[in-house]
Design a protein around this motif. Structure first.
Motif, PDB file in Angstrom:
ATOM      1  N   SER A  45       0.818  -0.975   0.210  1.00 13.80           N
ATOM      2  CA  SER A  45      -0.424  -0.075   0.061  1.00 13.80           C
ATOM      3  C   SER A  45       1.087   1.523   0.004  1.00 13.80           C
ATOM      4  N   ILE A  46       0.018   2.612  -0.503  1.00 12.13           N
ATOM      5  CA  ILE A  46       1.193   3.094  -0.231  1.00 12.13           C
ATOM      6  C   ILE A  46       1.089   3.326   1.227  1.00 12.13           C
ATOM      7  N   GLY A  47       0.699   3.481   1.871  1.00 12.63           N
ATOM      8  CA  GLY A  47       0.512   3.388   3.634  1.00 12.63           C
ATOM      9  C   GLY A  47       2.323   2.533   4.048  1.00 12.63           C
ATOM     10  N   ALA A  48       2.895   2.016   2.736  1.00 13.04           N
ATOM     11  CA  ALA A  48       4.133   1.897   3.400  1.00 13.04           C
ATOM     12  C   ALA A  48       5.124   2.668   3.399  1.00 13.04           C
ATOM     13  N   PHE A  49       4.482   4.111   2.803  1.00 14.31           N
ATOM     14  CA  PHE A  49       5.196   5.417   2.912  1.00 14.31           C
ATOM     15  C   PHE A  49       5.273   6.008   4.264  1.00 14.31           C
ATOM     16  N   GLY A  50       6.180   6.688   4.781  1.00 13.58           N
ATOM     17  CA  GLY A  50       6.017   7.661   5.847  1.00 13.58           C
ATOM     18  C   GLY A  50       5.942   9.203   5.786  1.00 13.58           C
ATOM     19  N   PRO A  51       6.333   9.824   7.148  1.00 19.17           N
ATOM     20  CA  PRO A  51       6.735  11.256   7.201  1.00 19.17           C
ATOM     21  C   PRO A  51       7.688  11.691   5.738  1.00 19.17           C
ATOM     22  N   THR A  52       8.810  10.563   6.231  1.00 16.71           N
ATOM     23  CA  THR A  52      10.241  10.991   5.848  1.00 16.71           C
ATOM     24  C   THR A  52      10.595  11.245   4.166  1.00 16.71           C
ATOM     25  N   THR A  53       9.329  10.383   4.113  1.00 18.82           N
ATOM     26  CA  THR A  53       9.518  10.261   3.146  1.00 18.82           C
ATOM     27  C   THR A  53       9.078  10.907   1.416  1.00 18.82           C
ATOM     28  N   PRO A  54       9.675  11.053   0.442  1.00 12.73           N
ATOM     29  CA  PRO A  54       9.349  11.989  -0.732  1.00 12.73           C
ATOM     30  C   PRO A  54       8.378  12.464  -0.722  1.00 12.73           C
ATOM     31  N   LYS A  55       7.263  13.410  -0.327  1.00 17.60           N
ATOM     32  CA  LYS A  55       5.904  13.454  -0.779  1.00 17.60           C
ATOM     33  C   LYS A  55       5.715  13.058  -2.586  1.00 17.60           C
ATOM     34  N   ASP A  56       5.975  14.053  -2.940  1.00 20.08           N
ATOM     35  CA  ASP A  56       5.790  14.629  -4.444  1.00 20.08           C
ATOM     36  C   ASP A  56       6.683  13.741  -5.462  1.00 20.08           C
ATOM     37  N   ASN A  57       5.597  12.706  -6.627  1.00 20.25           N
ATOM     38  CA  ASN A  57       6.458  11.947  -7.560  1.00 20.25           C
ATOM     39  C   ASN A  57       7.234  10.632  -6.685  1.00 20.25           C
ATOM     40  N   THR A  58       6.839  10.330  -5.725  1.00 24.77           N
ATOM     41  CA  THR A  58       7.668   8.910  -4.688  1.00 24.77           C
ATOM     42  C   THR A  58       8.372   8.497  -5.286  1.00 24.77           C
ATOM     43  N   PRO A  59       9.518   7.893  -5.496  1.00 26.64           N
ATOM     44  CA  PRO A  59       9.725   6.936  -6.203  1.00 26.64           C
ATOM     45  C   PRO A  59       9.755   5.545  -5.811  1.00 26.64           C
ATOM     46  N   GLN A  60      10.493   4.551  -6.497  1.00 30.51           N
ATOM     47  CA  GLN A  60       9.429   3.606  -6.365  1.00 30.51           C
ATOM     48  C   GLN A  60      10.424   2.705  -4.927  1.00 30.51           C
ATOM     49  N   ASP A  61      12.061   3.108  -5.427  1.00 32.04           N
ATOM     50  CA  ASP A  61      13.065   2.709  -3.893  1.00 32.04           C
ATOM     51  C   ASP A  61      13.399   4.133  -3.376  1.00 32.04           C
ATOM     52  N   THR A  62      13.196   4.057  -1.856  1.00 28.29           N
ATOM     53  CA  THR A  62      12.961   5.363  -1.440  1.00 28.29           C
ATOM     54  C   THR A  62      13.447   5.091   0.834  1.00 28.29           C
ATOM     55  N   ILE A  63      13.077   5.949   1.004  1.00 22.10           N
ATOM     56  CA  ILE A  63      12.901   5.657   2.413  1.00 22.10           C
ATOM     57  C   ILE A  63      11.600   5.106   2.805  1.00 22.10           C
ATOM     58  N   GLN A  64      11.825   4.445   3.483  1.00 21.19           N
ATOM     59  CA  GLN A  64      10.162   4.039   4.133  1.00 21.19           C
ATOM     60  C   GLN A  64       9.973   3.078   6.014  1.00 21.19           C
ATOM     61  N   ARG A  65      10.391   4.873   5.682  1.00 21.36           N
ATOM     62  CA  ARG A  65       9.637   4.939   8.016  1.00 21.36           C
ATOM     63  C   ARG A  65       8.576   4.834   8.484  1.00 21.36           C
TER      64      ARG A  65
END
Ligand code: NAD
Length: 315
Positions: free
Chosen positions: A116-136
């Motif tokens: 889910s998009i819920g696998a991303f968190g507040p420190t993930t880049p918010k716009d055009n969120t990349p496939q591989d990125t921070i997930q906290r």
């Protein structure tokens, strides 16, 4: 995919997915299971079994009885409910997933479960969120989804299990009501437009989140499962999306068909907090290039269809 076991089949995705899979692969080839039964068509149009996914033996027995070659694991507690019941969420979301992976390993099945998009968190880049990125993520649901993505990758690398998955955005459909997610407002707003001509949103104006119409989600599951394994480098966590919208954008589209529709707000701090920790819009390039993902419905096409279909339901 030839003989397919679906868990959580009476939920928002499962009811429509089972109907579609039965059309494509044959009614007897799709074994629908859920914790409880209902009068829904999927309990009559092909095999249906009661199954609590936290019961590993029961899951194995059903999968073995039907000699399935594919497991589609949908049973889960969604984001808003998981925040109310975090312990239950952990036990169901992680315990059920582990059981489904183990059954698939023992029987050599192909495996699908949604992230889910819920696998991303507040420190993930918010716009055009990349496939591989921070997930906290800072929600129990998010913690479960990231853990699930990693666990599915682990089963692929460790055991060669053919695990695949999609990071779904909010899914919108007119058939089955959503089951306790943060994006449920985007379904409720259409029901309310047709029945009452007005809607009070628990999500604030300008809170953009990704959404997708259910027919595109079903196509995406089948396309990913049928894709040539050698082309997949991400496997368990493809970003997919069709639109990034806030309540005002949906209301404006509804007003094109129903000019008198009104929208006001009564913000739910829990669900608003979850929404604010999620991306505004995600980048689905990996899904497009690795297995040809393409959504057919944008906001305009989806809104037209939702209002027509809900109008027919009310007749
Ligand atoms: P839902 O809440 O509508 O349905 C879940 C189903 O699981 C229900 O029919 C419920 O009876 C069943 N269930 C609950 N506990 C169970 C148990 N112990 N054993 C067996 N079945 C049990 O959920 P959904 O929207 O269909 O979501 C399915 C999957 O897709 C979940 O993993 C969810 O996180 C994911 N997802 C959904 C969306 C969305 O917008 N619907 C978005 C992103 C990801």
């Amino acid at each position: 995919m030839q003989k397919i076991l679906v868990t959580g089949a009476l939920g928002q995705i499962g009811t429509e997915l089972v109907m579609k899979l039965r059309e494509v692969y044959g009614a007897d080839q799709v074994i629908a299971t859920d914790l409880k039964s209902s009068a829904h068509e999927i309990t009559r149009s092909g095999p249906f079994e009661l199954l609590d996914v936290t019961n590993d033996k029961a899951m194995f027995d059903i999968a073995n009885k039907y000699q399935v070659d594919t497991v589609i694991h949908l049973a889960a507690l969604l984001s808003a409910t998981a925040e109310e019941k975090p312990l239950l969420a952990w036990n169901l979301n992680m315990g059920g997933l582990m059981n489904a992976l183990e059954v698939s390993r023992e029987l050599g099945c192909q495996f699908f479960t949604p992230s889910s998009i819920g696998a991303f968190g507040p420190t993930t880049p918010k716009d055009n969120t990349p496939q591989d990125t921070i997930q906290r993520p800072n929600t129990m649901y998010g913690v479960n989804k990231v853990s699930g993505e990693l666990l599915c990758d682990y089963y692929f690398h460790k055991y060669g299990l053919d695990t695949r998955g999609l990071r779904f955005p909010g899914l919108i459909s007119y058939m089955t009501p959503p089951g306790g997610g943060t994006t449920d407002y985007a379904v409720e707003i259409y029901y309310a437009a047709v029945t009452a001509g007005k809607y009070t949103s628990y999500i604030a104006k300008d809170t953009n989140m990704d959404m997708m119409y259910m027919p595109d989600a079903l196509e995406a599951i089948i396309d990913l499962m049928e894709a040539d394994s050698s082309r997949l480098s991400h496997r368990n966590s493809f970003n997919v999306t069709a639109m990034s919208v806030d309540p005002e954008a949906i209301a404006a589209e509804i007003r094109k068909q129903m000019p008198d529709f009104t929208l006001d707000y009564q913000i739910d701090p829990v669900r608003q907090g979850i929404a604010e920790s999620w991306p505004h819009s995600i980048d689905a390039t990996a899904a497009k290039t690795e297995w040809g993902f393409k959504a057919q419905y944008d906001l305009e096409a989806m809104t037209k269809d939702m209002l027509v279909q809900l109008g027919k339901k009310g007749e």
